[in-house]
Design an enzyme around this catalytic site. Sequence first.
Site, mmCIF file in Angstrom:
data_model
loop_
_atom_site.group_PDB
_atom_site.id
_atom_site.type_symbol
_atom_site.label_atom_id
_atom_site.label_comp_id
_atom_site.label_asym_id
_atom_site.label_seq_id
_atom_site.Cartn_x
_atom_site.Cartn_y
_atom_site.Cartn_z
ATOM 1 N N PRO A 11 -3.488 0.940 4.719
ATOM 2 C CA PRO A 11 -4.277 1.747 5.693
ATOM 3 C C PRO A 11 -2.914 2.206 6.453
ATOM 4 C CG PRO A 11 -3.596 -0.755 6.163
ATOM 5 C CD PRO A 11 -4.364 -0.558 4.608
ATOM 6 N N ASN A 12 -3.168 3.782 7.575
ATOM 7 C CA ASN A 12 -2.333 4.615 8.180
ATOM 8 C C ASN A 12 -1.682 5.011 6.727
ATOM 9 O OD1 ASN A 12 -2.786 3.335 10.046
ATOM 10 N ND2 ASN A 12 -1.255 1.470 9.613
ATOM 11 N N ARG A 19 4.923 9.680 9.893
ATOM 12 C CA ARG A 19 4.742 7.815 9.989
ATOM 13 C C ARG A 19 5.909 7.393 9.390
ATOM 14 N NH1 ARG A 19 2.351 2.851 6.655
ATOM 15 N NH2 ARG A 19 2.807 1.446 7.991
ATOM 16 N N TYR A 24 9.625 5.689 5.352
ATOM 17 C CA TYR A 24 8.276 5.708 4.416
ATOM 18 C C TYR A 24 8.247 7.324 3.771
ATOM 19 C CZ TYR A 24 5.824 2.035 6.165
ATOM 20 O OH TYR A 24 6.271 0.466 6.520
ATOM 21 N N ASN A 75 -1.066 0.507 -3.918
ATOM 22 C CA ASN A 75 -0.246 0.268 -2.454
ATOM 23 C C ASN A 75 -1.407 -0.410 -1.342
ATOM 24 O OD1 ASN A 75 1.583 0.240 -0.301
ATOM 25 N ND2 ASN A 75 2.262 1.555 -0.605
ATOM 26 N N ALA A 78 -0.312 -3.062 4.681
ATOM 27 C CA ALA A 78 -0.514 -4.053 5.769
ATOM 28 C C ALA A 78 -1.528 -5.052 5.391
ATOM 29 C CB ALA A 78 -0.817 -3.567 7.374
ATOM 30 N N HIS A 81 0.009 -8.277 3.293
ATOM 31 C CA HIS A 81 0.348 -9.687 3.253
ATOM 32 C C HIS A 81 -0.538 -9.770 4.601
ATOM 33 C CE1 HIS A 81 4.213 -6.941 3.581
ATOM 34 N NE2 HIS A 81 3.925 -6.058 3.777
ATOM 35 N N ASP A 88 -9.006 -11.717 -4.355
ATOM 36 C CA ASP A 88 -10.089 -11.629 -4.884
ATOM 37 C C ASP A 88 -10.984 -9.969 -5.680
ATOM 38 O OD1 ASP A 88 -9.036 -14.204 -4.135
ATOM 39 O OD2 ASP A 88 -11.198 -14.934 -3.000
ATOM 40 N N GLU A 99 1.705 -3.177 -8.406
ATOM 41 C CA GLU A 99 1.474 -2.979 -6.981
ATOM 42 C C GLU A 99 2.604 -2.319 -6.473
ATOM 43 O OE1 GLU A 99 1.730 -6.937 -5.260
ATOM 44 O OE2 GLU A 99 2.448 -5.878 -2.573
ATOM 45 N N HIS A 101 5.094 -0.493 -2.723
ATOM 46 C CA HIS A 101 5.724 -0.291 -2.064
ATOM 47 C C HIS A 101 6.677 0.910 -1.496
ATOM 48 C CE1 HIS A 101 2.691 -3.208 -0.488
ATOM 49 N NE2 HIS A 101 3.746 -4.043 -1.720
ATOM 50 N N LEU A 102 6.647 1.682 -0.449
ATOM 51 C CA LEU A 102 8.064 2.546 -0.079
ATOM 52 C C LEU A 102 8.907 2.175 0.319
ATOM 53 C CD1 LEU A 102 5.044 4.322 1.257
ATOM 54 C CD2 LEU A 102 6.140 5.677 -0.429
ATOM 55 N N SER A 103 8.467 0.799 1.010
ATOM 56 C CA SER A 103 9.714 0.910 1.488
ATOM 57 C C SER A 103 10.659 -0.773 0.522
ATOM 58 C CB SER A 103 9.960 0.186 2.918
ATOM 59 O OG SER A 103 7.938 -0.523 3.560
ATOM 60 N N ARG A 108 12.623 -6.431 4.923
ATOM 61 C CA ARG A 108 11.975 -5.971 6.074
ATOM 62 C C ARG A 108 11.457 -6.901 7.063
ATOM 63 N NH1 ARG A 108 8.041 -1.265 5.974
ATOM 64 N NH2 ARG A 108 8.692 -1.565 7.999
ATOM 65 N N ARG A 112 6.801 -9.266 5.883
ATOM 66 C CA ARG A 112 6.056 -8.394 5.207
ATOM 67 C C ARG A 112 6.622 -9.472 3.899
ATOM 68 N NH1 ARG A 112 4.998 -3.387 7.035
ATOM 69 N NH2 ARG A 112 5.969 -3.855 9.502
HETATM 70 C C1 DQA Z 1 3.780 -0.733 3.127
HETATM 71 C C2 DQA Z 1 4.844 -1.899 3.535
HETATM 72 C C3 DQA Z 1 3.952 -2.715 4.263
HETATM 73 O O1 DQA Z 1 4.599 -3.007 5.011
HETATM 74 C C4 DQA Z 1 3.466 -1.392 5.434
HETATM 75 O O2 DQA Z 1 2.723 -2.225 5.894
HETATM 76 C C5 DQA Z 1 2.938 -0.283 5.107
HETATM 77 C C6 DQA Z 1 3.600 0.276 3.624
HETATM 78 C C7 DQA Z 1 4.938 0.360 1.927
HETATM 79 O O3 DQA Z 1 4.682 1.128 1.485
HETATM 80 O O4 DQA Z 1 6.298 0.144 2.307
HETATM 81 O O5 DQA Z 1 1.599 0.006 5.921
HETATM 82 O O6 DQA Z 1 3.259 -1.172 1.902
#
Ligand code: DQA
Length: 149
Positions: A11-12, A19, A24, A75, A78, A81, A88, A99, A101-103, A108, A112
Amino acid sequence: MQKSVLVLHGPNLNLLGQREPQTYGGASLDAINRGLTDEAAKAGYSLQIFQSNHEGELVDLIQRHAPSSAGVLINPAAFTHTSVALRDALLAVARPVVEVHLSNIYRREPFRHHSYIADIAVGQISGFGPDSYRLGLSALMHHLNTVTP
Ligand code: DQA
């Protein structure tokens, strides 16, 4: 036959580039996907790439596309977490998962710091901005070439 990798963005992440760019980065999701597709092609892989803001849709995409994929690059955003359902689904299809993550999620907020995916993944890459995807894809392809029969 050419191996395929399933790439999932949670998501997002459709808003990447606009964003919270300080967290990010400025690259759009399309730009990231184009870079991944080029890297995959150079290594002899094809990609199936999807983004969804909906947990159930991500579960459906895993069920539908992971069986024809050698591995999954995800990725979960959210849902990292929160989602036992994504965990599953990934366990059910039994494919190697990386897996990304950009950040750096460990620098953080404490909520997270926990991932429902990390302990079922081959590994996790976190904190390198858009490069996290490239590094994650490279690690997954290396794993598929060397470890998975
Ligand atoms: C994220 C880190 C997550 O905590 C956050 O909810 C995201 C992006 C990242 O790529 O850093 O939406 O997965």
